[in-house]
Design a protein around this motif. Structure first.
Motif, PDB file in Angstrom:
ATOM      1  N   ASN A  14     -79.477   0.229 -36.024  1.00 13.43           N
ATOM      2  CA  ASN A  14     -78.091   0.683 -36.011  1.00 13.43           C
ATOM      3  C   ASN A  14     -77.558   0.616 -37.446  1.00 13.43           C
ATOM      4  OD1 ASN A  14     -77.030  -1.836 -36.585  1.00 13.43           O
ATOM      5  ND2 ASN A  14     -76.016  -2.128 -34.624  1.00 13.43           N
ATOM      6  N   PRO A  15     -76.409   1.239 -37.718  1.00 12.34           N
ATOM      7  CA  PRO A  15     -75.939   1.338 -39.109  1.00 12.34           C
ATOM      8  C   PRO A  15     -75.610  -0.009 -39.743  1.00 12.34           C
ATOM      9  CG  PRO A  15     -74.676   2.793 -37.641  1.00 12.34           C
ATOM     10  CD  PRO A  15     -75.537   1.954 -36.773  1.00 12.34           C
ATOM     11  N   HIS A  16     -75.465  -1.078 -38.917  1.00 11.68           N
ATOM     12  CA  HIS A  16     -75.094  -2.382 -39.478  1.00 11.68           C
ATOM     13  C   HIS A  16     -76.307  -3.249 -39.803  1.00 11.68           C
ATOM     14  CE1 HIS A  16     -71.155  -1.177 -38.329  1.00 11.68           C
ATOM     15  NE2 HIS A  16     -71.526  -1.068 -37.067  1.00 11.68           N
ATOM     16  N   GLY A  17     -77.499  -2.738 -39.512  1.00  3.37           N
ATOM     17  CA  GLY A  17     -78.711  -3.478 -39.887  1.00  3.37           C
ATOM     18  C   GLY A  17     -79.426  -4.145 -38.726  1.00  3.37           C
ATOM     19  N   ALA A  18     -78.877  -4.065 -37.505  1.00  2.00           N
ATOM     20  CA  ALA A  18     -79.589  -4.616 -36.344  1.00  2.00           C
ATOM     21  C   ALA A  18     -80.778  -3.702 -36.032  1.00  2.00           C
ATOM     22  CB  ALA A  18     -78.662  -4.709 -35.144  1.00  2.00           C
ATOM     23  N   SER A  19     -81.790  -4.261 -35.373  1.00  2.00           N
ATOM     24  CA  SER A  19     -82.958  -3.435 -35.052  1.00  2.00           C
ATOM     25  C   SER A  19     -83.652  -3.927 -33.779  1.00  2.00           C
ATOM     26  CB  SER A  19     -83.962  -3.454 -36.207  1.00  2.00           C
ATOM     27  OG  SER A  19     -84.478  -4.758 -36.372  1.00  2.00           O
ATOM     28  N   ALA A  20     -84.400  -3.042 -33.168  1.00  2.00           N
ATOM     29  CA  ALA A  20     -85.242  -3.400 -32.018  1.00  2.00           C
ATOM     30  C   ALA A  20     -86.561  -2.667 -32.189  1.00  2.00           C
ATOM     31  CB  ALA A  20     -84.581  -2.999 -30.711  1.00  2.00           C
ATOM     32  N   ARG A  21     -87.652  -3.363 -31.899  1.00  2.00           N
ATOM     33  CA  ARG A  21     -88.980  -2.764 -32.029  1.00  2.00           C
ATOM     34  C   ARG A  21     -89.630  -2.744 -30.651  1.00  2.00           C
ATOM     35  NH1 ARG A  21     -93.314  -2.986 -36.365  1.00  2.00           N
ATOM     36  NH2 ARG A  21     -91.560  -3.336 -37.729  1.00  2.00           N
TER      37      ARG A  21
END
Ligand code: BG6
Length: 293
Positions: A14-21
């Motif tokens: 997401n644009p705020h730097g969160a991520s999911a793999r």
């Protein structure tokens, strides 16, 4: 991205730097990070990364069987399979799609699967990462067979915690549960929040749709909101069982807690053409918050 076995993994950001793999091996979410880059899911340092064994950690999908009571292998075959990406997924409903990045994975039975579980199905898993970093998993199982079938299901969610003895669960007080440690005997939980001081393996039945896992030390609360998933599994292997598990470091049980949105007691039955949907949203907040309970 590819893993050690050359199997694809998809990273949502997401644009705020969160991520999911998400891995195509098992359709398993293997990492979920907040906007500070902190990992929110537990992953065993001893995890066997060789397919077809699923990784000990993240969020394996248990389907079409939860546990080992049934004709199939423990937790079913879905977590061992290689899923495919749906390049042309159906559009999201408006309230599901706002600002979310997502990927749709599909699983259909192979000839081999049909020998053990002779039912044609399509399992679609949508993994969504929200603007606020929330993780949402939506599974749809469709019966594309000529006869009815039934199944159980769980999002086997390994949450990362500071220390298991600092953690408590709110939202399951006074619930009935099966204790898997005593051959599925049925008990009723007392009025207090759940805390941990030994091996714990329970299935809470017909539980509320919001459950909070509070981690005092990290001042972090996981709020799990679920739909279509009446039961909640709570599991921690503790020291003896951890030592017996090749895929888990001896002391790693302290940093993990499995809290699964699940359908176990009353399996789902689908007639030909019918579809079931199970949705789990996990939000991380600074304190306890289950306003609807
Ligand atoms: C839990 C079960 O959900 O999963 C436990 O309640 C089981 O009984 C555990 O031991 C882990 O299973 P596995 O197959 O991933 O090692």
């Amino acid at each position: 991205v590819k893993d050690w076995n050359g199997i694809d993994q998809i990273v949502l950001r997401n644009p705020h730097g969160a991520s999911a793999r998400v891995s195509l091996h098992g359709g398993q979410v293997i990492s979920w990070r907040n906007d500070r880059g902190e990992e929110l899911l537990f992953n065993s340092s001893k995890a066997n990364v060789k397919a077809p064994k699923p990784m000990q950690g993240g969020i394996p999908i248990c389907f079409p069987q939860f546990g080992s009571c049934g004709s199939l292998e423990q937790h079913g075959f879905a977590r061992k399979k290689i899923w495919i990406v749906d390049q042309d997924p159906p559009s999201l409903p408006a309230n599901d799609s706002k600002g979310k990045s997502f990927i749709d994975l599909l699983l259909k039975p192979s000839e081999e699967d049909l020998k053990f579980w002779p039912h044609s199905f399509e399992l679609r898993l949508r993994v969504c990462l929200g603007m606020d970093g929330n993780l949402t998993l939506i599974s749809r199982v469709r019966n594309i067979d000529g006869k009815p079938f039934s199944f159980s299901f769980a999002y086997h969610s390994y949450l990362s915690v500071s220390d298991i003895s600092e953690v408590r669960i709110e939202g399951l007080e006074t619930m009935d549960y099966f204790d898997n440690l005593c051959h599925k005997e049925r008990f009723t939980e007392q009025g207090d929040a759940i805390t941990f001081e030994s091996e714990f393996d329970r299935v809470y039945l017909s539980s509320p749709n919001c459950v909070a896992v509070l981690d005092h030390e990290r001042k972090r609360t996981y709020v799990l909101r679920k739909e279509g998933l009446p039961d909640v599994v709570v599991w921690n292997p503790w020291d003896k069982k951890s030592k017996a598990m090749a895929d888990l470091g001896d002391d790693e049980y302290r940093q993990m807690l499995c809290v699964d949105g699940a359908v176990i007691e009353k399996p789902i039955s689908l007639k030909p053409g019918e579809e079931w949907k199970g949705r789990l949203e996990i939000v991380v907040v600074p304190s306890s918050f289950c306003s609807e309970n």
